[in-house]
Design a protein around this motif. Structure first.
Motif, PDB file in Angstrom:
ATOM      1  N   ARG A 178      -5.817   0.380   0.380  1.00  0.00           N
ATOM      2  CA  ARG A 178      -5.832  -0.902   1.071  1.00  0.00           C
ATOM      3  C   ARG A 178      -5.872  -2.022   0.035  1.00  0.00           C
ATOM      4  O   ARG A 178      -6.589  -1.936  -0.967  1.00  0.00           O
ATOM      5  CB  ARG A 178      -7.043  -1.047   2.002  1.00  0.00           C
ATOM      6  N   CYS A 179      -5.088  -3.051   0.282  1.00  0.00           N
ATOM      7  CA  CYS A 179      -5.048  -4.232  -0.565  1.00  0.00           C
ATOM      8  C   CYS A 179      -5.323  -5.456   0.292  1.00  0.00           C
ATOM      9  O   CYS A 179      -5.091  -5.453   1.506  1.00  0.00           O
ATOM     10  CB  CYS A 179      -3.672  -4.382  -1.223  1.00  0.00           C
ATOM     11  N   GLY A 180      -5.826  -6.499  -0.341  1.00  0.00           N
ATOM     12  CA  GLY A 180      -6.082  -7.724   0.384  1.00  0.00           C
ATOM     13  C   GLY A 180      -6.383  -8.864  -0.553  1.00  0.00           C
ATOM     14  O   GLY A 180      -6.508  -8.680  -1.769  1.00  0.00           O
TER      15      GLY A 180
ATOM     16  N   GLY B 141     -10.332  -0.159   2.919  1.00  0.00           N
ATOM     17  CA  GLY B 141     -10.247  -1.469   3.541  1.00  0.00           C
ATOM     18  C   GLY B 141     -11.605  -2.115   3.741  1.00  0.00           C
ATOM     19  O   GLY B 141     -11.749  -3.344   3.651  1.00  0.00           O
TER      20      GLY B 141
ATOM     21  N   GLU C  59       0.826  -1.211   0.000  1.00  0.00           N
ATOM     22  CA  GLU C  59       0.000   0.000   0.000  1.00  0.00           C
ATOM     23  C   GLU C  59       0.860   1.260   0.000  1.00  0.00           C
ATOM     24  O   GLU C  59       0.604   2.209  -0.753  1.00  0.00           O
ATOM     25  CB  GLU C  59      -0.942  -0.041   1.200  1.00  0.00           C
TER      26      GLU C  59
ATOM     27  N   ALA D 296      -8.109   5.341   3.852  1.00  0.00           N
ATOM     28  CA  ALA D 296      -7.597   3.973   3.797  1.00  0.00           C
ATOM     29  C   ALA D 296      -8.540   3.005   4.515  1.00  0.00           C
ATOM     30  O   ALA D 296      -8.749   1.869   4.070  1.00  0.00           O
ATOM     31  CB  ALA D 296      -6.199   3.906   4.399  1.00  0.00           C
ATOM     32  N   GLN D 297      -9.131   3.452   5.618  1.00  0.00           N
ATOM     33  CA  GLN D 297     -10.090   2.593   6.329  1.00  0.00           C
ATOM     34  C   GLN D 297     -11.303   2.296   5.452  1.00  0.00           C
ATOM     35  O   GLN D 297     -11.787   1.150   5.407  1.00  0.00           O
ATOM     36  CB  GLN D 297     -10.520   3.259   7.629  1.00  0.00           C
TER      37      GLN D 297
ATOM     38  N   CYS E 205      -6.755  -4.139  -4.880  1.00  0.00           N
ATOM     39  CA  CYS E 205      -6.285  -2.916  -4.237  1.00  0.00           C
ATOM     40  C   CYS E 205      -7.290  -1.800  -4.509  1.00  0.00           C
ATOM     41  O   CYS E 205      -7.653  -1.557  -5.667  1.00  0.00           O
ATOM     42  CB  CYS E 205      -4.909  -2.509  -4.752  1.00  0.00           C
TER      43      CYS E 205
END
Length: 199
Positions: free
Chosen positions: A176-178, A97, A19, A93-94, A187
């Motif tokens: 944010r990535c996941g 996410g 990120e 960013a939250q 992302c």
């Protein structure tokens, strides 16, 4: 839109620095668009028709437009004036996410959450405003590949992701990535004029 030629379904844990590296790559492109154009000139060498096979991706990616989208992006970058760097914004960013957590396990795509929320709704739920723009990539595992996809914007009418990346009024970003069930990694970047998404 880029599509991996081989199906990718296994979970992927993004590097903890991904990120931060995406923010740095966005800022490189924003502050030095002509130097970024040189990177795209190098990238275009790896195309064979609409398939691109570059170092680290020998299986290749299928593009919709092929080299034409890359050339159009290069021309854009040659005309683009530098814009101010983006500062990291924790609230944005939250919210980004939240979207990763919603879509990743389901393998969903798009800007709407399962409950119908859009990017503005997600930022407002975190206490912010609604003056935000969102970009999403599915599949690219590195900062270089994420930002390149946003700037080339293959098969995206109006090049909306690219316009967001270079929007001078956007001064903050939260990334944010996941893991993603279908594309391994996703992302999300929320861009804002202010750190809290207010106007």
């Amino acid at each position: 839109m880029l599509i991996a030629l081989l199906p990718i379904v296994a979970a992927f844990a993004p590097a903890p620095t991904l990120e931060r590296d995406i923010v740095a790559e966005l800022n490189f492109a924003r502050s030095q668009p002509r130097r970024y154009a040189e990177r795209l000139r190098d990238y275009r060498r790896y195309f064979h028709g609409k398939i691109v096979r570059y170092p680290g991706k020998p299986e290749g990616l299928r593009t919709a437009e092929g080299i034409a989208a890359v050339d159009e992006a290069i021309a854009f970058l040659e005309r683009q004036a530098p814009v101010a760097a983006l500062a990291p914004a924790p609230l944005l960013a939250q919210a980004a996410g939240d979207h990763v957590a919603d879509q990743g396990p389901r393998g969903a795509t798009g800007h709407h959450s399962k409950n119908g929320d859009d990017p503005r709704d997600r930022v407002r739920r975190r206490g912010g405003g609604n003056y935000v723009a969102e970009t999403i990539t599915y599949g690219p595992p590195s900062a270089e590949e994420v930002v390149r996809q946003l700037i080339v914007d293959d098969d995206v009418p109006g090049r909306g992701h690219r316009r967001t990346v270079f929007a001078a009024e956007m001064r903050f970003v939260g990334v944010r990535c996941g893991p993603h069930k279908t594309y391994r990694v996703m992302c999300v970047a929320e861009f804002g004029r202010k750190a809290d998404g207010h106007y």
